[in-house]
Design a protein around this motif. Sequence first.
Motif, short mmCIF file in Angstrom:
data_model
loop_
_atom_site.label_atom_id
_atom_site.label_comp_id
_atom_site.label_asym_id
_atom_site.label_seq_id
_atom_site.Cartn_x
_atom_site.Cartn_y
_atom_site.Cartn_z
N GLY A 200 -5.62 -39.93 -17.92
CA GLY A 200 -4.32 -40.47 -17.57
C GLY A 200 -3.13 -39.71 -18.09
O GLY A 200 -2.15 -40.33 -18.54
N GLN A 201 -3.15 -38.39 -18.02
CA GLN A 201 -2.04 -37.59 -18.47
C GLN A 201 -1.60 -36.62 -17.37
O GLN A 201 -2.37 -36.30 -16.47
N ALA A 202 -0.36 -36.16 -17.48
CA ALA A 202 0.18 -35.18 -16.54
C ALA A 202 1.18 -34.31 -17.28
O ALA A 202 1.77 -34.73 -18.28
N LEU A 203 1.36 -33.09 -16.78
CA LEU A 203 2.25 -32.11 -17.40
C LEU A 203 3.06 -31.41 -16.33
O LEU A 203 2.62 -31.25 -15.20
N TYR A 204 4.27 -30.99 -16.72
CA TYR A 204 5.06 -30.10 -15.87
C TYR A 204 6.13 -29.44 -16.74
O TYR A 204 6.45 -29.91 -17.84
N LEU A 205 6.66 -28.33 -16.24
CA LEU A 205 7.71 -27.60 -16.94
C LEU A 205 9.06 -28.21 -16.58
O LEU A 205 9.51 -28.12 -15.44
N SER A 206 9.70 -28.82 -17.55
CA SER A 206 11.03 -29.38 -17.33
C SER A 206 12.11 -28.31 -17.41
O SER A 206 13.20 -28.50 -16.88
N SER A 207 11.83 -27.20 -18.08
CA SER A 207 12.73 -26.05 -18.17
C SER A 207 11.85 -24.82 -18.38
O SER A 207 10.64 -24.95 -18.57
N PRO A 208 12.41 -23.62 -18.35
CA PRO A 208 11.56 -22.44 -18.54
C PRO A 208 10.84 -22.41 -19.87
O PRO A 208 9.85 -21.68 -20.01
N THR A 209 11.27 -23.17 -20.87
CA THR A 209 10.65 -23.12 -22.19
C THR A 209 10.21 -24.49 -22.69
O THR A 209 9.82 -24.61 -23.85
N GLU A 210 10.25 -25.54 -21.86
CA GLU A 210 9.90 -26.89 -22.31
C GLU A 210 8.85 -27.49 -21.39
O GLU A 210 8.94 -27.38 -20.17
#
Length: 349
Positions: A200-210
């Motif tokens: 139940g997890q997800a990831l994405y880049l909110s900025s080029p370094t975060e």
Amino acid sequence: MESFARKNDSTVSSCLWVGTGLGMVIILSLNLPSSDDLRQSEPVMVSPSGTVLTLKGAVLTFACLDCMGTLTRQPYEAWRDPHSADDGDKTRKRKLVMHSPSSSQDMSDHQFAVICSEKQAKVFSLPSQTCLYVHNITETSFLLRADVVTLCNSVCLACFCANGHIMTLSLPSLRPLLDINYLPITDMRITRTFCFTNEGQALYLSSPTEIQRLTYSQEMCDNLQDMLGDLFTPVETPEAQNRGFLKGLFGGSGQAFDREELFGEATAGKASRSLAQHIPGSGGIEGVRGAAGGVIGDLTRARIALDERGQKLGELDERTASMMASAEAFSKHAHEVMLKYKDKKWYQF
């Protein structure tokens, strides 16, 4: 993946599943050499199986489930260090580890193939290639990402739609479990980097370094505080080593002195009252921030008061100038009167 390539197959084999942008799924059969020695000399034979499946929209992901609905992992090759000292002169043979059974009898004569496109998801039964379940995920929008993940000891299909909705479907029945509006797409970086993981997890880049991490599982949310780690491990400062006489005499490197040893009262004596003395404050950074906030507030109030006082001082300057002019005129008249009556006697008044 290891699956049935044709309807009449009795055993699973290595297959390549190809999805197109028009919603067509083509299964290619891979014939691998039986031994590692032949693998170096004989090529891999790729042949079309003749199986073609269709869906709406571009195909996004595939997955294979066994007869019990458990996710079948892709075969992998275990890595071994070729320079390990334990091997010696004995050479290890490379072996491909399979997770799926080798015969159809072990699998109750069928598998479940999960295929998801931008518009819908389908579950096929293999080797009969019968479509068991169909679910139209969206009609007005389209999916950006779809992954088959494990959640709470089960398998589900997690989808991220272009309108910002996160949806989960049960497998193999494709029953909707979750549909929530999370984030409208305002940045193409989110579209390119969004991915689902297990539990139940997800990831994405909110900025080029975060990296932004989110969860759609209540169990994961309850255990989130226990999963947080520390960036630094606190370690006690070791004691300084005793510096020998010869090392200090011929070492050639500067010696670090303490400020108290150089300028403290114990060595240099008590300072004069006219000298400034550093007195550390209390509260640390938070205290400094609070004091700075209080000072800023005091300065603002003082500036407002100064503006008001400036107006009053202007009026006072005008009154002072008027009084000075009156005083100068009075002094002038007094001087004239004094000159007029300077040489007269008292009886002449």
